[in-house]
Design a protein around this motif. Structure first.
Motif, mmCIF file in Angstrom:
data_model
loop_
_atom_site.group_PDB
_atom_site.id
_atom_site.type_symbol
_atom_site.label_atom_id
_atom_site.label_comp_id
_atom_site.label_asym_id
_atom_site.label_seq_id
_atom_site.Cartn_x
_atom_site.Cartn_y
_atom_site.Cartn_z
ATOM 1 N N UNK A 146 0.837 -1.204 0.000
ATOM 2 C CA UNK A 146 0.000 0.000 0.000
ATOM 3 C C UNK A 146 0.869 1.250 0.000
ATOM 4 N N UNK A 147 1.860 1.293 0.877
ATOM 5 C CA UNK A 147 2.731 2.460 0.979
ATOM 6 C C UNK A 147 3.531 2.659 -0.302
ATOM 7 N N UNK A 148 4.057 1.567 -0.858
ATOM 8 C CA UNK A 148 4.832 1.643 -2.094
ATOM 9 C C UNK A 148 3.993 2.208 -3.236
ATOM 10 N N UNK A 149 2.745 1.729 -3.335
ATOM 11 C CA UNK A 149 1.862 2.212 -4.403
ATOM 12 C C UNK A 149 1.585 3.709 -4.271
ATOM 13 N N UNK A 150 1.394 4.164 -3.031
ATOM 14 C CA UNK A 150 1.131 5.590 -2.811
ATOM 15 C C UNK A 150 2.375 6.438 -3.100
ATOM 16 N N UNK A 151 3.543 5.939 -2.676
ATOM 17 C CA UNK A 151 4.783 6.674 -2.917
ATOM 18 C C UNK A 151 5.056 6.814 -4.397
ATOM 19 N N UNK A 152 4.659 5.811 -5.170
ATOM 20 C CA UNK A 152 4.904 5.851 -6.611
ATOM 21 C C UNK A 152 4.126 6.979 -7.295
ATOM 22 N N UNK A 153 3.072 7.464 -6.639
ATOM 23 C CA UNK A 153 2.248 8.517 -7.215
ATOM 24 C C UNK A 153 2.671 9.918 -6.765
ATOM 25 N N UNK A 154 3.656 9.992 -5.859
ATOM 26 C CA UNK A 154 4.102 11.294 -5.361
ATOM 27 C C UNK A 154 4.873 12.049 -6.437
#
Length: 511
Positions: free
Chosen positions: A503-511
């Motif tokens: 979940x965190x990785x997916x969100x970071x990828x959108x930053x």
């Protein structure tokens, strides 16, 4: 000694309970006697392939009767069970098979065969075209096999972690670890042979495995429910007069909401149990409402120490969210490194001692020595006995009950404060606006770290409403600097927990 082996948990039910139903699937059930016949068929095949005591056997079968027969077929001949969840990818399966140097594999279908070495002997339940090295389950002969009695401290199972932050690593559990775990949990849950437990959690997860072993210990019945859908869980519980249900927080989140909206009597239900993390604070008060009359056990454990703590149901109302104290036969301590034991109102790392401490990590002595090592602060109590350092920060209250604070390596450092993601998640959950939430820290030049959350928004909820709740309910340094809306349910690990790294990785990828 035969009486202390894992296999004996099943075998000791004969002959007295030979005709009693041991396991129930959606369309099939077996007695203890019939289950033993299936176990012998698997054991006979393994012997025929040259598998011997101590060899590792992969079990990659959908939750059900066949999975249990496969595990105990291997255990009967002294082999080591390596249960790989069917939700794992072919890459993960291939890695585990190579890492443990498997001597054979038992598969539910032919689909997974391509991920395994071409010369590895395979036993397959279903599939039209089998590889040349494979045998079909239905073709196995009903041949009784001699039992091998390993030493109590010998290796019985290897449970591999999910590998979400790297390749999986195998935790080694001894015959004694698993048997004492069954004894301890059966004792504090007050299980008996008239119990029927609904098994949703996978057997590749220590808490799911413990459900099976406790029922075999007392001669009860396990009802398999491989699909973690609230409506199906409740339907099977009613159909089979289930007396106990075990789950992890995301499952209780869904079931409690489902029963709140569609109240359903469960007259046979005696107890529900939680493990694998904290139930959100907006869900905890719902549990007594949707499960009236059922005893609610909040529990904690980690694979490296198998089972650890529980909160007696009599204290649930007063201490919603606490993980309680040590289970029977276990020792737990809260340590302030370099100082000593934590007292009432203080925090420290939770460490584990006693017969439930695992054998460490498969062929990773350096990692084992890092995780399981003596504790200087406990020298006056237990000497230099190795303990499991959990990496979990807990608080001790005035009664000696423990409260989970967070993972020590997940702490967010913002504006000079050390903040637990769990604390943020709890406060967001209290809004009633989200169904799943995950918090973490993102490096920030001014703050040190900024708090971010990913949230599955409930019906009619908005980011603005969630942020308004946070500003009202939180200290200024806790308020998220960004909300990442997550469409639908968040991804789960194979054991049913929220897959935080993904979940965190997916969100970071959108930053």
């Amino acid at each position: 000694m035969k009486g202390e082996t894992l296999y004996r948990l099943l075998a000791d039910n004969l002959p007295r309970r030979a005709e009693k139903i041991a396991l129930i699937d959606a369309g099939r059930q077996v007695s203890y006697a019939r289950l033993m016949t299936e176990v012998d068929r698997v054991a006979s095949w393994l012997v025929g392939q040259g598998v011997a005591a101590g060899d590792r056997v992969i079990v990659h079968v959908r939750k059900g009767i066949d999975e249990v027969a496969a595990m105990f077929g291997a255990l009967k001949i002294g082999a080591v069970v390596v249960n790989v969840n069917v939700q794992w990818t072919p890459t993960q399966l291939a890695y585990v098979a190579g890492d443990c140097r498997a001597s054979a594999a038992i598969l539910g279908t032919t689909g997974a065969a391509g991920a395994l070495p071409a010369d590895l002997p395979l036993l397959i339940r279903e599939g039209k075209k089998l590889p040349s090295v494979a045998a079909r389950w239905d073709d196995l002969a009903e041949t009784e096999v001699a039992e091998f009695a390993p030493e109590p401290d010998s290796l019985a199972m290897i449970i591999y972690t999910s590998g979400s932050t790297g390749m999986p690593k195998g935790v080694m559990l001894s015959q004694r670890n698993i048997r004492i775990g069954a004894l301890a949990v059966a004792e504090y849950l007050d299980l008996s042979e008239d119990d029927r437990l609904l098994s949703v959690l996978p057997y590749s997860f220590d808490a799911g495995l413990n459900q099976l072993t406790t029922m075999l210990l007392v001669g009860g019945t396990v009802v398999h429910q491989p699909v973690a859908m609230p409506s199906e869980v409740i339907r099977m519980a009613i159909r089979h007069a289930v007396t106990g249900i075990a789950g992890v927080p995301p499952l209780w989140n869904q079931i409690a909401r489902y029963l709140r909206d569609a109240p359903t009597p469960l007259p046979a239900l005696r107890r529900i149990t939680n493990t694998g993390g904290k139930i959100p604070p907006d869900i905890l008060p719902l549990l007594p409402q949707v499960f009236p009359g059922a005893r609610i056990f909040l529990m904690y454990g980690l694979t490296e120490a198998f089972r650890s703590t529980y909160l007696p149901p009599e204290r649930f109302a007063a201490k919603m969210g606490a993980i309680g104290q040590a289970i029977p036969h276990a020792q737990v301590f809260v340590v302030k490194p370099g100082i000593g034991l934590a007292g009432p109102g203080e925090q420290g790392e939770l460490v584990h001692a006693g017969p439930l401490v695992s054998m460490g990590y498969w062929e990773r002595p350096e990692l084992t020595a890092e995780k399981i090592r003596p504790c200087p602060e406990l020298a006056s109590l237990i000497g230099d006995t190795p303990v499991v350092w959990s990496g979990d920060l807990v608080r001790v209250d005035a009664d000696g009950d423990l409260w989970f604070v967070g993972r020590m390596d997940d702490m967010i450092k913002t504006l000079g404060f050390r903040l637990s993601p769990t604390e943020v998640e709890d406060l967001v959950s209290k809004s009633g606006l989200v169904t799943d939430v995950v918090a973490w820290g993102v490096d920030d030049a001014e703050l040190g770290q900024a708090v971010h959350i990913a949230a599955s928004l409930g019906p009619d909820a908005t980011e603005g409403a969630v942020m308004a709740h946070c500003r009202k309910a939180m200290a200024h340094y806790m308020v998220p600097r960004r909300i990442h809306p997550w469409p639908g349910a968040m991804p789960r690990t194979a054991s049913g927990k929220l897959d935080r790294p993904a979940i965190i990785t997916a969100c970071k990828a959108l930053l």
